[in-house]
Scaffold this active site. Structure first.
Site, PDB file in Angstrom:
ATOM      1  N   GLU A  20      -5.624 -13.937   2.686  1.00  0.00           N
ATOM      2  CA  GLU A  20      -5.635 -12.532   2.291  1.00  0.00           C
ATOM      3  C   GLU A  20      -6.496 -12.346   1.049  1.00  0.00           C
ATOM      4  OE1 GLU A  20      -1.970 -10.090   2.329  1.00  0.00           O
ATOM      5  OE2 GLU A  20      -2.307  -9.897   0.164  1.00  0.00           O
ATOM      6  N   PRO A  24     -12.476  -6.580  -5.015  1.00  0.00           N
ATOM      7  CA  PRO A  24     -12.548  -6.670  -6.477  1.00  0.00           C
ATOM      8  C   PRO A  24     -12.951  -5.344  -7.109  1.00  0.00           C
ATOM      9  CG  PRO A  24     -13.639  -8.541  -5.457  1.00  0.00           C
ATOM     10  CD  PRO A  24     -13.363  -7.555  -4.364  1.00  0.00           C
ATOM     11  N   TRP A  52      -5.826  -2.725   1.296  1.00  0.00           N
ATOM     12  CA  TRP A  52      -6.295  -1.331   1.295  1.00  0.00           C
ATOM     13  C   TRP A  52      -5.629  -0.606   0.144  1.00  0.00           C
ATOM     14  CZ3 TRP A  52      -9.653   1.293   4.576  1.00  0.00           C
ATOM     15  CH2 TRP A  52      -9.570   2.680   4.603  1.00  0.00           C
ATOM     16  N   HIS A  80      -5.780  -4.007   6.271  1.00  0.00           N
ATOM     17  CA  HIS A  80      -4.574  -3.290   5.859  1.00  0.00           C
ATOM     18  C   HIS A  80      -4.857  -1.789   5.881  1.00  0.00           C
ATOM     19  CE1 HIS A  80      -2.498  -6.770   3.509  1.00  0.00           C
ATOM     20  NE2 HIS A  80      -3.273  -7.250   4.460  1.00  0.00           N
ATOM     21  N   ASP A 167      16.723  -2.723   5.841  1.00  0.00           N
ATOM     22  CA  ASP A 167      15.468  -3.460   6.023  1.00  0.00           C
ATOM     23  C   ASP A 167      15.302  -3.879   7.476  1.00  0.00           C
ATOM     24  OD1 ASP A 167      14.385  -3.306   3.514  1.00  0.00           O
ATOM     25  OD2 ASP A 167      15.288  -5.164   2.800  1.00  0.00           O
ATOM     26  N   GLN A 185       6.009 -10.354   3.266  1.00  0.00           N
ATOM     27  CA  GLN A 185       5.667 -10.406   1.853  1.00  0.00           C
ATOM     28  C   GLN A 185       5.925 -11.834   1.378  1.00  0.00           C
ATOM     29  OE1 GLN A 185       3.944  -9.740  -0.725  1.00  0.00           O
ATOM     30  NE2 GLN A 185       4.649  -7.637  -1.097  1.00  0.00           N
TER      31      GLN A 185
END
Length: 597
Positions: A20, A24, A52, A80, A167, A185
């Site tokens: 991933e 920058p 994103w 993303h 969740d 995550q």
């Protein structure tokens, strides 16, 4: 190719992995990330994912970066895409641009609320949850069959979630809406993940799960990321190099357990745009294409009657044995023979080993990295509880003084309590703030302190660290004029400064190409490391963020309120100033220079 098809076709003798990256903040950082991806591509990732920014704030760079890895390297790319501040036309434009670049995979995220918002509020009522974005893409006549859609999951629980049951319900809804795969995550508690995975499978969810793993880069950055992502934190280690070594060992053990005990086909590496950590992990696991090539070469060159079965596959190649596969760093030198700054096009993966927050090297692809999945900042209620209702300049001055005196734990510009390093120059910071120059960043001068020093030390033990004193603050235009006059009167080549306002006006006595290392370290057997650089691009990137923070803080308060008018006026009228004194052997030099006569 769609990621699910690629997973079915994976035929390597080791588990797959994905990388991933995030776009920058600076142009040079972007260019250097392209070189970094080019060096990592031969390791053989199954895919690359590109983050994103909320509301498409990094739209062009995200698409350009995704297109580069897709077209130039033929690596399947996952883009993303978030709901935050997105309307239907924006979503369609992003999907169409991705399709034109040959991208067939997206990771549909809700996105976190922008800083300054109490709750996540949808711009378009059709995109309230990530499941809405999934359902929209899946049912769209142009995009529904083209894209393979991934969704996020949170083994340690989402930071906004009220319960783990919710969740799981949200995850089920996203899968039922048409998701094809799950990316989690990052986490560090493998036992908790394995328990979470069993519960997910027990719900009847059968699509691939790709767990997120992030090699620890430094304890400070790790603790910050863990706080943002809600992950559990292992004990601290006061040695950045040992932290990195521990992070590699932990990631290796995590990957092994996930692919053996968890039965998972591979993992997703959150690189934070850094290179060395993931290289070392893959070398230790023996998963990279280069590792396999070395193993095959050893077998091919061995006598046919030699039994190599006793060699554990994960020990055949080590970091040192694979060192010839990595381009060895060279020390660039200027025409005078002295060590020159790191060239922007340097093809190496070690020059930004020790990222140092917003003050990192702006040429680094990792410059300014926080949480690449968005997020951060306090909620409105928490912010007001700490910062109150400022209605005048004296109120704001008192807020900054309260922070320096540890009466409040944060400010909108300082999300953590005052560091011990800043405490060592506290009288000077208080003096400047009482002058209505509100300090937001600083460091003392340091001359060869041991790298193990508990306050200013960093990097591996056995070295020495150095710092030039600097300070950054907000002041009015008269303060900027005082500083300019002071520099001219003293004719001091030892002082450099930048000053800018929200409108984009910039004043400085530094040439555009000047790079000023304000923190460096000397370590046994290594080149001089320069993790902290202040120059024009880094200052301008921070200036944009700093003035945006004033605007985001203002929306904590109702329109036309005294608080909002004050904060908006401060944003429009104040200047951000950065001052460096280059005599690091004189601890009081900067503060003497800035003192009023």
């Amino acid at each position: 190719m769609k990621l699910t098809d690629r997973l079915q076709q994976w035929g390597a003798p080791h588990p797959f992995f994905t990388f991933e990256f995030f776009p920058p903040r600076t142009d040079q950082g972007f260019e250097n990330l392209l070189s970094r991806i080019a060096r990592l591509a031969p390791l053989g990732p199954l895919a690359i994912t590109i983050t994103w920014g909320a509301g498409g704030s990094t739209k062009d760079r995200s698409l350009d970066l995704a297109g580069f890895s897709q077209v130039e390297h033929g690596i399947d790319t996952v883009l993303h895409l978030t709901c935050t501040n997105m309307v239907q036309g924006t979503v369609d434009d992003a999907l169409r641009s991705a399709k034109e670049r040959g991208i067939q995979n997206v990771l549909a995220l809700r996105g976190d609320p922008p800083r300054g918002s109490e709750y996540w509020i949808p711009t378009d009522p059709r995109f309230v949850h990530a499941s809405d974005l999934v359902a929209y893409i899946r049912s769209h006549p142009e995009f529904g069959s083209h894209f393979c859609i991934g969704v996020a999951a949170y083994p340690d629980g989402h930071t906004d979630s009220k319960s783990s049951e919710l969740d799981f319900q949200h995850l089920r809804t996203k899968v039922e809406a048409g998701a094809d795969f799950i990316v989690t995550q990052l986490f560090y508690d493998v036992d908790n993940f394995l328990d979470w995975q069993k519960k997910v499978r027990a719900m009847g969810i059968t699509i691939p799960i790709i767990p997120g793993v992030a090699p620890i880069q430094s304890y400070a950055s790790f603790a910050r990321m863990s706080k943002l992502c809600g992950t559990r934190v292992p004990p601290a280690v006061n040695d950045d190099q040992k932290v990195k070594d521990y992070g590699v060992e932990l990631a290796i053990e995590t990957c092994r357990r996930l692919t053996t005990e968890g039965g998972l086909g591979g993992v997703h590496f959150c690189t934070l745009n850094l290179e060395k950590g993931v290289r070392r992990v893959l070398e230790g696991l023996g998963w990279s294409h280069q590792s396999v090539q070395v193993v095959n070469k050893i077998i091919q060159e061995s006598p046919s009657d030699t039994d190599n079965s006793h060699i554990p596959p994960d020990l055949v190649i080590t970091a040192s044995e694979a060192s010839h596969l990595v381009e060895r760093p060279t020390t660039p030198r200027s025409e005078t023979g002295s060590i020159a700054p790191e060239p922007a096009t340097a093809s190496r993966g070690t020059w930004d080993d020790f990222p140092n927050g917003r003050f990192g090297d702006p040429n680094s692809p990792a410059f300014g990295a926080l949480n690449p999945w968005d997020g951060g900042g306090l909620s409105v209620s928490d912010g007001i509880a700490q910062w109150g209702h400022p209605k005048s300049i004296p109120h704001l001055q008192n807020l900054f003084l309260s922070y320096l005196n540890s009466k409040i734990p944060t400010t909108p510009f300082s999300p953590e309590t005052l560091s011990a390093e800043s405490s060592s120059i506290l009288p000077h910071l208080l003096q400047l703030t009482r002058r209505n120059w509100w300090t937001v960043a600083s460091q003392p001068a340091v001359d060869a302190s041991p790298s193990s020093d508990p306050i200013v030390g960093w990097g591996p033990r056995g070295g020495y660290v150095f710092q030039k004193a600097f300070v950054e603050f907000f002041c009015d235009k008269s303060g900027v004029e005082w500083l300019r006059k002071r520099v001219q009167e003293r004719d001091s080549a030892l002082i450099t400064y930048y000053a800018a306002n929200a409108k984009g006006d910039l004043l400085s006595n530094v040439s555009e190409e000047t790079r000023n290392a304000v923190t460096w370290g000397v370590f046994p057997g290594q080149e001089i490391a320069q993790p902290t650089v202040i120059e024009r691009d880094s200052f301008l990137a921070w200036k944009t963020e700093a003035f945006a923070t004033w605007a985001q803080w203002a929306v904590f308060y109702p329109p036309y309120s005294e608080e909002r008018r004050l904060l908006e006026n401060v944003r429009n009228e104040r200047w951000l100033v950065s001052v460096v004194h280059h005599d690091f052997k004189s601890p009081e030099a900067l503060w003497t220079f800035l003192s009023e006569e």
